[in-house]
Write an enzyme that holds these catalytic residues in place. Structure first.
Site, PDB file in Angstrom:
ATOM      1  N   ARG A  55       8.753  13.533  -8.174  1.00  0.00           N
ATOM      2  CA  ARG A  55       9.497  13.092  -6.985  1.00  0.00           C
ATOM      3  C   ARG A  55       8.920  13.741  -5.734  1.00  0.00           C
ATOM      4  O   ARG A  55       8.808  13.131  -4.684  1.00  0.00           O
ATOM      5  CB  ARG A  55      10.997  13.403  -7.102  1.00  0.00           C
ATOM      6  CG  ARG A  55      11.740  13.172  -5.773  1.00  0.00           C
ATOM      7  CD  ARG A  55      13.252  13.049  -5.890  1.00  0.00           C
ATOM      8  NE  ARG A  55      13.856  13.888  -6.882  1.00  0.00           N
ATOM      9  CZ  ARG A  55      14.036  15.219  -6.762  1.00  0.00           C
ATOM     10  NH1 ARG A  55      13.669  15.852  -5.668  1.00  0.00           N
ATOM     11  NH2 ARG A  55      14.589  15.901  -7.734  1.00  0.00           N
ATOM     12  N   TYR A 107      12.554  -6.685  13.161  1.00  0.00           N
ATOM     13  CA  TYR A 107      12.755  -7.190  11.803  1.00  0.00           C
ATOM     14  C   TYR A 107      14.253  -7.196  11.470  1.00  0.00           C
ATOM     15  O   TYR A 107      14.965  -6.243  11.791  1.00  0.00           O
ATOM     16  CB  TYR A 107      11.974  -6.306  10.828  1.00  0.00           C
ATOM     17  CG  TYR A 107      12.172  -6.661   9.389  1.00  0.00           C
ATOM     18  CD1 TYR A 107      11.627  -7.833   8.865  1.00  0.00           C
ATOM     19  CD2 TYR A 107      12.907  -5.845   8.538  1.00  0.00           C
ATOM     20  CE1 TYR A 107      11.823  -8.170   7.539  1.00  0.00           C
ATOM     21  CE2 TYR A 107      13.108  -6.171   7.207  1.00  0.00           C
ATOM     22  CZ  TYR A 107      12.561  -7.341   6.712  1.00  0.00           C
ATOM     23  OH  TYR A 107      12.759  -7.658   5.404  1.00  0.00           O
ATOM     24  N   ASP A 184       6.553   0.082  14.536  1.00  0.00           N
ATOM     25  CA  ASP A 184       6.423  -0.657  13.278  1.00  0.00           C
ATOM     26  C   ASP A 184       5.187  -1.538  13.405  1.00  0.00           C
ATOM     27  O   ASP A 184       5.169  -2.505  14.171  1.00  0.00           O
ATOM     28  CB  ASP A 184       7.693  -1.489  13.042  1.00  0.00           C
ATOM     29  CG  ASP A 184       7.651  -2.247  11.710  1.00  0.00           C
ATOM     30  OD1 ASP A 184       6.552  -2.538  11.215  1.00  0.00           O
ATOM     31  OD2 ASP A 184       8.737  -2.568  11.178  1.00  0.00           O
ATOM     32  N   LYS A 209       3.708  -6.054   2.926  1.00  0.00           N
ATOM     33  CA  LYS A 209       3.027  -7.128   3.644  1.00  0.00           C
ATOM     34  C   LYS A 209       1.504  -6.936   3.580  1.00  0.00           C
ATOM     35  O   LYS A 209       0.945  -6.984   2.517  1.00  0.00           O
ATOM     36  CB  LYS A 209       3.563  -7.199   5.073  1.00  0.00           C
ATOM     37  CG  LYS A 209       5.100  -7.059   5.180  1.00  0.00           C
ATOM     38  CD  LYS A 209       5.878  -8.161   4.471  1.00  0.00           C
ATOM     39  CE  LYS A 209       7.365  -7.834   4.302  1.00  0.00           C
ATOM     40  NZ  LYS A 209       8.071  -7.374   5.480  1.00  0.00           N
TER      41      LYS A 209
HETATM   42  C1  LIG Z   1       9.305  -6.634   5.742  1.00  0.00           C
HETATM   43  C2  LIG Z   1       9.409  -5.801   6.940  1.00  0.00           C
HETATM   44  C3  LIG Z   1      10.127  -4.599   6.941  1.00  0.00           C
HETATM   45  C4  LIG Z   1      10.923  -4.119   5.736  1.00  0.00           C
HETATM   46  O1  LIG Z   1      10.078  -3.808   4.675  1.00  0.00           O
HETATM   47  P1  LIG Z   1      10.493  -3.935   3.124  1.00  0.00           P
HETATM   48  O2  LIG Z   1       9.267  -3.451   2.424  1.00  0.00           O
HETATM   49  O3  LIG Z   1      10.816  -5.382   2.859  1.00  0.00           O
HETATM   50  O4  LIG Z   1      11.684  -3.062   2.916  1.00  0.00           O
HETATM   51  C5  LIG Z   1      10.144  -3.848   8.102  1.00  0.00           C
HETATM   52  N1  LIG Z   1       9.490  -4.264   9.225  1.00  0.00           N
HETATM   53  C6  LIG Z   1       8.809  -5.411   9.255  1.00  0.00           C
HETATM   54  C7  LIG Z   1       8.117  -5.819  10.520  1.00  0.00           C
HETATM   55  C8  LIG Z   1       8.726  -6.228   8.126  1.00  0.00           C
HETATM   56  O5  LIG Z   1       8.052  -7.377   8.177  1.00  0.00           O
END
Ligand SMILES: *Cc1c(COP(=O)(O)O)cnc(C)c1O
Length: 398
Positions: A55, A107, A184, A209
């Site tokens: 962990r 998001y 982000d 992504k």
């Molecule tokens: C998908 C996404 C998230 C969240 O990520 P997860 O891996 O689905 O929890 C956060 N920010 C953006 C811009 C995203 O496209």
């Protein structure tokens, strides 16, 4: 990385070699997956190797973090169970009573966390449509963090990170209050933009992504150059336990090794598709940062590698919700599905899918109309993608 530390390798070379040591016992060029949860010690509290308990840290996670840190030009990387876990960890690191300012069209899950969860640990949020212009007025005495997503989703507005960072630096100079800037960077990936180089304190990714890029892992990562922030995040992650598995870390690391190739291909196709859509009589508006006509193209030129627009496009189709539904049901290569950043092309209607939870008036004030279609361009051949869009527009548009 068994590299000459005096040489600064380029992105693609680092993607292959950073955090990718040759296994010293077997000579394996690809790291083994380390499933052991615990690691032997020679004396109490003296581990034989670099690990104690999985962990706290794990070889596969460590290597992935090293690779991401190299690509984001960061000192530290920290991998988590999902992009959403990154968001919650960062917000949970703030003291009770903190206020955060977030960009307007972030998001959906981030918006949900800020409005429906953060208050349970004493953090409140305000939303500002245009951070580069309107941030200053939104800062309060207890503001501790600014959350910025660029390009925004799904209208692909680009924000000048250095401008926002300068507002926060000026604020610190005049009040002594440090406000951290989190960007982000999921939509661009570290190949196109490195927010830390433009003044961000922390860069966050949904690895789900582009970084993993094969639509088969849910994972997140953050990176920073700040020793204290990193220590705080690592401590908190170990306490909370929001870690990715060794197998997911290994898969995401494998995906990351081709990030530059995938993003270049997706962005090249997206540019051609956006140009094609721009001149099509059934399309009333195209949002794509790579277009010279994009409202923030000047920022794209200074903030994005080679002025690349990325792999995401949104556009308004003539004929309303009906045409949007017909288009997205008529494509053969673009699969109708949420998510983005994978090798396969996807298409969706934000108003009824990813952004369906936002009230209509608020949604439309952000440009998310019923006729808006969002596409995530994959790495299939460009001409095939163009032909698919052409035939779907013929079937659907009025
Ligand atoms: C998908 C996404 C998230 C969240 O990520 P997860 O891996 O689905 O929890 C956060 N920010 C953006 C811009 C995203 O496209």
């Amino acid at each position: 990385m068994t590299q000459d530390s005096n040489v600064q390798y380029s992105f693609g070379t680092q993607a292959i070699h950073a955090g990718a040591p040759i296994d010293p016992h077997t000579g394996a060029v690809i790291e083994p997956i380390s499933l052991s949860t615990t690691f032997a010690q020679s004396q109490p509290s003296v581990p034989i190797g670099a690990f104690e308990y999985s962990r706290s840290s794990n070889p596969n996670r460590d290597n992935f973090e090293t690779a991401v840190a190299a690509l984001e030009k960061a000192k530290y990387g920290l991998a988590l169970a999902s992009g959403s876990a990154v968001t919650s960890l960062i917000i949970q690191s703030l003291p009770i009573g903190s206020h955060i300012v977030s960009g307007g069209d972030v998001y959906g899950g981030t918006h949900r966390y800020f409005t429906q969860v953060a208050h349970t640990h004493g953090v409140t949020a305000s939303f500002v449509g245009n951070l580069a212009n309107d941030l200053k007025a939104a800062i309060k005495e207890n503001t501790k963090l600014v959350w910025l997503e660029t390009p925004s989703n799904p209208t692909l507005t680009v924000t000048d990170i250095s401008k926002v960072s300068q507002i926060l630096k000026d604020h610190e100079a005049s009040t002594g209050n440090k406000i951290i800037l989190v960007v982000d960077n999921t939509f661009l990936s570290p190949y196109i933009s490195n927010p830390l180089s433009h003044g961000a304190d922390v860069v966050a990714h949904s690895v789900t992504k582009y970084i993993n890029g094969h639509s088969d892992v849910v994972m997140g990562v953050l990176a920073t150059n700040d020793d204290k922030l990193h220590e705080k995040f690592r401590f908190l992650q170990n306490a909370i336990g929001s870690i990715p598995s060794p197998f997911d870390s290994w898969l995401a690391h494998r995906g990351l090794k081709t990030l530059h190739l995938r993003v270049r291909q997706a962005a090249t196709s997206a540019q051609k598709i956006a140009e094609y859509l721009s001149q099509h009589h059934s399309v009333s508006r195209v949002n794509y940062p790579g277009l010279k006509t994009h409202a923030n193209h000047d920022v794209v030129v200074k903030q994005h590698r080679d002025s690349l627009g990325g792999g995401m496009i949104s556009f308004r189709i003539n004929g309303g919700a009906e045409a949007a539904a017909a288009f997205t049901s008529s494509t053969k290569l673009f699969t109708l599905a949420e998510s983005l950043g994978g090798i396969e092309s996807l298409v969706e209607v934000p108003a009824v899918m990813t952004h369906g939870g936002i009230p209509k008036a608020e949604r439309e004030s952000n440009g998310v109309f019923d006729d808006l279609v969002r596409i995530s361009v994959g790495i299939e051949e460009t001409d095939d993608l163009l032909r698919d869009i052409e035939q779907a527009l013929e079937k659907s548009a009025k």
